[in-house]
Scaffold this motif. Structure first.
Motif, PDB file in Angstrom:
ATOM      1  N   THR A 103       0.791  -1.239   0.000  1.00 46.88           N
ATOM      2  CA  THR A 103       0.000   0.000   0.000  1.00 46.88           C
ATOM      3  C   THR A 103       0.823   1.289   0.000  1.00 46.88           C
ATOM      4  N   VAL A 104       2.136   1.215   0.306  1.00 40.50           N
ATOM      5  CA  VAL A 104       2.940   2.446   0.383  1.00 40.50           C
ATOM      6  C   VAL A 104       4.051   2.401  -0.676  1.00 40.50           C
ATOM      7  N   PRO A 105       3.938   3.177  -1.741  1.00 42.49           N
ATOM      8  CA  PRO A 105       4.921   3.102  -2.816  1.00 42.49           C
ATOM      9  C   PRO A 105       6.312   3.655  -2.438  1.00 42.49           C
ATOM     10  N   ASP A 106       6.364   4.615  -1.497  1.00 41.80           N
ATOM     11  CA  ASP A 106       7.622   5.282  -1.140  1.00 41.80           C
ATOM     12  C   ASP A 106       8.458   4.387  -0.202  1.00 41.80           C
ATOM     13  N   GLN A 107       9.595   3.917  -0.710  1.00 38.14           N
ATOM     14  CA  GLN A 107      10.392   2.945   0.053  1.00 38.14           C
ATOM     15  C   GLN A 107      10.937   3.508   1.356  1.00 38.14           C
ATOM     16  N   LYS A 108      11.401   4.773   1.340  1.00 39.07           N
ATOM     17  CA  LYS A 108      11.956   5.390   2.546  1.00 39.07           C
ATOM     18  C   LYS A 108      10.870   5.510   3.622  1.00 39.07           C
ATOM     19  N   LEU A 109       9.686   5.870   3.182  1.00 46.22           N
ATOM     20  CA  LEU A 109       8.563   5.977   4.126  1.00 46.22           C
ATOM     21  C   LEU A 109       8.226   4.606   4.706  1.00 46.22           C
ATOM     22  N   ARG A 110       8.243   3.586   3.866  1.00 42.98           N
ATOM     23  CA  ARG A 110       7.989   2.222   4.351  1.00 42.98           C
ATOM     24  C   ARG A 110       8.993   1.839   5.428  1.00 42.98           C
ATOM     25  N   GLU A 111      10.268   2.160   5.186  1.00 45.31           N
ATOM     26  CA  GLU A 111      11.321   1.808   6.137  1.00 45.31           C
ATOM     27  C   GLU A 111      11.161   2.575   7.450  1.00 45.31           C
ATOM     28  N   ASP A 112      10.834   3.853   7.360  1.00 49.65           N
ATOM     29  CA  ASP A 112      10.679   4.674   8.573  1.00 49.65           C
ATOM     30  C   ASP A 112       9.497   4.180   9.409  1.00 49.65           C
ATOM     31  N   ILE A 113       8.406   3.840   8.759  1.00 48.40           N
ATOM     32  CA  ILE A 113       7.230   3.338   9.483  1.00 48.40           C
ATOM     33  C   ILE A 113       7.548   1.986  10.111  1.00 48.40           C
ATOM     34  N   PHE A 114       8.195   1.129   9.338  1.00 43.42           N
ATOM     35  CA  PHE A 114       8.505  -0.203   9.856  1.00 43.42           C
ATOM     36  C   PHE A 114       9.400  -0.114  11.088  1.00 43.42           C
ATOM     37  N   ALA A 115      10.401   0.766  11.049  1.00 42.93           N
ATOM     38  CA  ALA A 115      11.331   0.908  12.178  1.00 42.93           C
ATOM     39  C   ALA A 115      10.580   1.335  13.438  1.00 42.93           C
ATOM     40  N   ALA A 116       9.671   2.275  13.301  1.00 45.17           N
ATOM     41  CA  ALA A 116       8.909   2.753  14.462  1.00 45.17           C
ATOM     42  C   ALA A 116       8.036   1.627  15.029  1.00 45.17           C
ATOM     43  N   LEU A 117       7.415   0.844  14.153  1.00 48.78           N
ATOM     44  CA  LEU A 117       6.526  -0.218  14.616  1.00 48.78           C
ATOM     45  C   LEU A 117       7.305  -1.407  15.177  1.00 48.78           C
ATOM     46  N   ALA A 118       8.474  -1.672  14.622  1.00 46.75           N
ATOM     47  CA  ALA A 118       9.275  -2.806  15.100  1.00 46.75           C
ATOM     48  C   ALA A 118       9.670  -2.583  16.558  1.00 46.75           C
ATOM     49  N   ARG A 119      10.049  -1.374  16.893  1.00 47.23           N
ATOM     50  CA  ARG A 119      10.417  -1.072  18.285  1.00 47.23           C
ATOM     51  C   ARG A 119       9.248  -1.338  19.221  1.00 47.23           C
ATOM     52  N   THR A 120       8.065  -0.913  18.801  1.00 51.80           N
ATOM     53  CA  THR A 120       6.876  -1.082  19.643  1.00 51.80           C
ATOM     54  C   THR A 120       6.482  -2.552  19.735  1.00 51.80           C
ATOM     55  N   ALA A 121       6.620  -3.276  18.642  1.00 47.45           N
ATOM     56  CA  ALA A 121       6.257  -4.706  18.653  1.00 47.45           C
ATOM     57  C   ALA A 121       7.136  -5.469  19.646  1.00 47.45           C
ATOM     58  N   VAL A 122       8.418  -5.168  19.670  1.00 50.08           N
ATOM     59  CA  VAL A 122       9.332  -5.843  20.610  1.00 50.08           C
ATOM     60  C   VAL A 122       8.900  -5.549  22.049  1.00 50.08           C
ATOM     61  N   HIS A 123       8.453  -4.344  22.274  1.00 50.79           N
ATOM     62  CA  HIS A 123       8.004  -3.918  23.591  1.00 50.79           C
ATOM     63  C   HIS A 123       6.744  -4.683  24.054  1.00 50.79           C
ATOM     64  N   MET A 124       5.976  -5.228  23.108  1.00 49.88           N
ATOM     65  CA  MET A 124       4.729  -5.953  23.432  1.00 49.88           C
ATOM     66  C   MET A 124       4.989  -7.391  23.870  1.00 49.88           C
ATOM     67  N   ILE A 125       6.204  -7.886  23.648  1.00 47.13           N
ATOM     68  CA  ILE A 125       6.499  -9.278  23.992  1.00 47.13           C
ATOM     69  C   ILE A 125       6.327  -9.477  25.499  1.00 47.13           C
ATOM     70  N   ASN A 126       5.510 -10.468  25.851  1.00 47.30           N
ATOM     71  CA  ASN A 126       5.215 -10.690  27.272  1.00 47.30           C
ATOM     72  C   ASN A 126       5.344 -12.152  27.699  1.00 47.30           C
ATOM     73  N   THR A 127       5.899 -12.989  26.821  1.00 47.82           N
ATOM     74  CA  THR A 127       6.197 -14.365  27.218  1.00 47.82           C
ATOM     75  C   THR A 127       7.630 -14.680  26.818  1.00 47.82           C
ATOM     76  N   GLY A 128       8.178 -15.743  27.379  1.00 53.09           N
ATOM     77  CA  GLY A 128       9.569 -16.082  27.116  1.00 53.09           C
ATOM     78  C   GLY A 128       9.797 -16.840  25.822  1.00 53.09           C
ATOM     79  N   THR A 129       8.725 -17.186  25.099  1.00 53.38           N
ATOM     80  CA  THR A 129       8.922 -18.032  23.908  1.00 53.38           C
ATOM     81  C   THR A 129       9.109 -17.240  22.638  1.00 53.38           C
TER      82      THR A 129
END
Ligand code: HEM
Length: 129
Positions: A103-129
């Protein structure tokens, strides 16, 4: 006309409201079909789509729609009732990467959004597996 330099434009400015809507909808279409994620998400994702659109609007620097409607997100706490390990976080990010590609043609924008979300996703981890 917005004459701020590009670096000062928020992710929301760059993505636009329509772009965010396309991204969120594509993302939940993929979540719905994902072998790992469909087990933990409800079968009807209508409300989830609406809440995620509202949340990401503010998260990306646009209008704080989620806060206005639902109050402070306390995101990690809200996710505690779902077992989220590395597998689930990777699956979530996989769907997001695919939705961005679709859905997002601009590659730099895709990378910037992904980086922001990846940090938050790691923060959501709540089990050891
Ligand atoms: C790491 C992997 C993640 C998993 C497995 C996951 C899973 C879930 C699940 C199962 C729900 C409940 C859906 C529902 O009942 O409607 C949910 C809600 C939500 N998630 Fe996640 N999530 C993850 C990461 C994230 C991230 C990175 C964000 C934000 C950047 C996020 C934002 C939200 C929001 C805003 C809601 C709605 C909260 C509400 O009910 O008000 N999630 N998530």
């Amino acid at each position: 006309m917005d004459l701020r330099p590009l670096e000062e434009a928020t992710l929301y400015d760059r993505l636009t409201e329509e772009g965010l809507s396309r991204l969120v909808n594509k993302f939940y279409d993929l979540v719905h079909q994902h072998v790992v994620l469909k087990e933990i998400f409800p079968p009807d994702l209508t409300e989830t789509r609406e809440k995620q659109f509202a949340f990401l609007s503010g998260f990306f620097g646009g209008p704080s729609l989620y806060m206005e409607k639902y109050g402070h997100p306390r995101l990690r706490m809200r996710h505690l009732k779902f077992p989220i390990g590395e597998t689930e976080a990777r699956a979530w990010l996989e769907c997001m990467r695919q939705a961005l590609r679709d859905t997002v043609p601009d590659q730099k924008l895709r990378e910037d959004i992904f980086a922001a979300l990846a940090r938050t996703a790691v923060h959501m981890i709540n089990t050891g597996t």
